[in-house]
Design an enzyme around this catalytic site. Structure first.
Site, mmCIF file in Angstrom:
data_model
loop_
_atom_site.group_PDB
_atom_site.id
_atom_site.type_symbol
_atom_site.label_atom_id
_atom_site.label_comp_id
_atom_site.label_asym_id
_atom_site.label_seq_id
_atom_site.Cartn_x
_atom_site.Cartn_y
_atom_site.Cartn_z
ATOM 1 N N GLU A 211 0.987 -1.237 -0.006
ATOM 2 C CA GLU A 211 -0.009 -0.068 -0.117
ATOM 3 C C GLU A 211 0.781 1.188 0.041
ATOM 4 O O GLU A 211 0.793 2.052 -0.738
ATOM 5 C CB GLU A 211 -1.181 0.228 1.171
ATOM 6 C CG GLU A 211 -1.925 1.158 1.180
ATOM 7 C CD GLU A 211 -2.667 1.382 2.541
ATOM 8 O OE1 GLU A 211 -3.360 2.124 2.526
ATOM 9 O OE2 GLU A 211 -2.370 0.565 3.557
ATOM 10 N N ASP A 289 -12.697 -0.086 1.107
ATOM 11 C CA ASP A 289 -11.686 0.009 2.367
ATOM 12 C C ASP A 289 -12.142 0.529 3.603
ATOM 13 O O ASP A 289 -12.661 -0.172 4.409
ATOM 14 C CB ASP A 289 -10.238 0.887 1.816
ATOM 15 C CG ASP A 289 -9.034 0.632 2.530
ATOM 16 O OD1 ASP A 289 -9.222 -0.055 3.389
ATOM 17 O OD2 ASP A 289 -8.212 1.211 2.341
#
Length: 353
Positions: A211, A289
């Protein structure tokens, strides 16, 4: 909401959400309601004067750690089993309305245990919401318990002790085991032994990787943690050999393109490696998310991706089919969702003409 000609198609597609932090669905309105109910004093910060001001601040995150500051403050209002049930059920209602047919949700027990809220309280509320959702909304749900990588490794072992003691890896309570939180300073290798203990139970393994860290974190997660799935995986696009490996092994990336923009890991959505993943044959799902913090639930994320990349029906079929096939629901459930998808594809096949 997207304005493209495939808008109706995107709404009709049966969706699976595989990267969703249930604590990240805490809308400001519910945050204030629970804070008042539970007598939680919110920070003396102007952004906590109203739900609108807090939501506006959420739109200005500068990094993962900036977001996590508000994320952990937000969850401080979650105290009782009913709080967790309310939180989760509100998400399931929203998801079902966006035609999410199956959801695999993360939760972070350590963040609650540190506040004096037991693992049992958290999981009881989530399981209650799961059963309600499956009965009342027709959405199937699996729970993925996560460790926090910024905490000392012994604390992760302690949580695994609790999970093993409860038998939740074996009785259907938990389907997956993952790892979240600040990434760069905490390489996967630190948690090799933790993952090895859980692997012995046969539980599905995943982890956040790539990420904000380089592709090497993804490679290390595959090699040392033996995960079958990578959450985010943004950095994989920087390594052609890694892309080949991911494609060959059918390793699913639970990709969150909009959150990568919201947290400044990408300058803009057009920089997301959607085309790179498609061209490489890498399986990936599109997810929200932490939608309450990033301002977009999964339908909106689908639409933003479509508006940016002008994907074909064939592209979306590839994305959704791979996500369903690599989901952690039953084979029977997969067949049901895939059948729904084929019906939608047949209805909208002329869009690619």
């Amino acid at each position: 909401m997207c304005k493209s000609r495939v808008h109706s198609f995107l709404q009709a597609l049966p969706k699976v959400e595989q990267h969703l932090h249930i604590e990240g669905t805490l809308e400001p309105e519910l945050l204030f309601t629970l804070a008042e109910k539970n007598g939680i004093e919110l920070p003396n910060d102007p952004v906590y004067e109203s739900a609108d001001k807090l939501r506006e601040r959420y739109g200005r995150f500068t990094s993962l750690d900036d977001f996590l500051h508000y994320y952990y403050l937000g969850m401080s209002v979650l105290i009782t089993e009913n709080d967790f049930e309310t939180l989760a059920y509100q998400y399931f209602q929203r998801a079902a309305g966006e035609n999410v047919r199956h959801a695999e949700i993360f939760f972070d027990p350590q963040a609650h245990i540190a506040r004096g809220v037991s693992y049992d309280t958290v999981v009881a509320g989530l399981v209650a919401a799961k059963h309600r959702a499956q009965k009342e909304l027709g959405i199937t749900v699996e729970l993925i318990v996560c460790i926090l990588r910024h905490l000392p490794v012994p604390e992760s072992h302690a949580l695994v002790d609790t999970l093993l003691d409860r038998g939740h890896f074996n009785d259907g309570t938990l389907t997956g085991f993952g790892m979240v939180s600040s990434e760069k300073a905490f390489p996967p290798e630190l948690f090799t032994d933790v993952y090895a203990r859980v692997a012995k139970t046969g539980t599905h393994l995943t982890t956040h990787a790539g990420e904000e860290a380089p592709p090497s974190f993804i490679t290390a997660s595959l090699e040392h943690l033996k995960v079958s799935r990578i959450d985010h995986g943004l950095a994989a696009a920087q390594d052609p050999e890694l892309l080949k490996k991911l494609a060959a092994n059918r390793t699913l990336l639970t990709f969150c393109p909009w959150s990568n923009v919201a947290l400044c890991n990408l300058p803009e959505l057009a920089d997301a490696p959607v085309r790179e993943f498609l061209d490489a044959g890498v399986l990936f799902s599109v997810n929200s998310d932490d939608p309450a913090y990033f301002g977009a639930y999964v339908q909106e994320v689908y639409c933003r991706v479509q508006d940016t990349f002008n994907l074909s029906v064939k592209d979306w079929a590839w994305i959704v089919r791979g996500a369903v096939e690599e989901s952690w629901c039953s084979e029977e459930r997969k067949k049901e969702i895939l059948k729904e998808m084929e019906q939608v594809l047949e209805k909208y096949k002329d869009l690619d003409a």
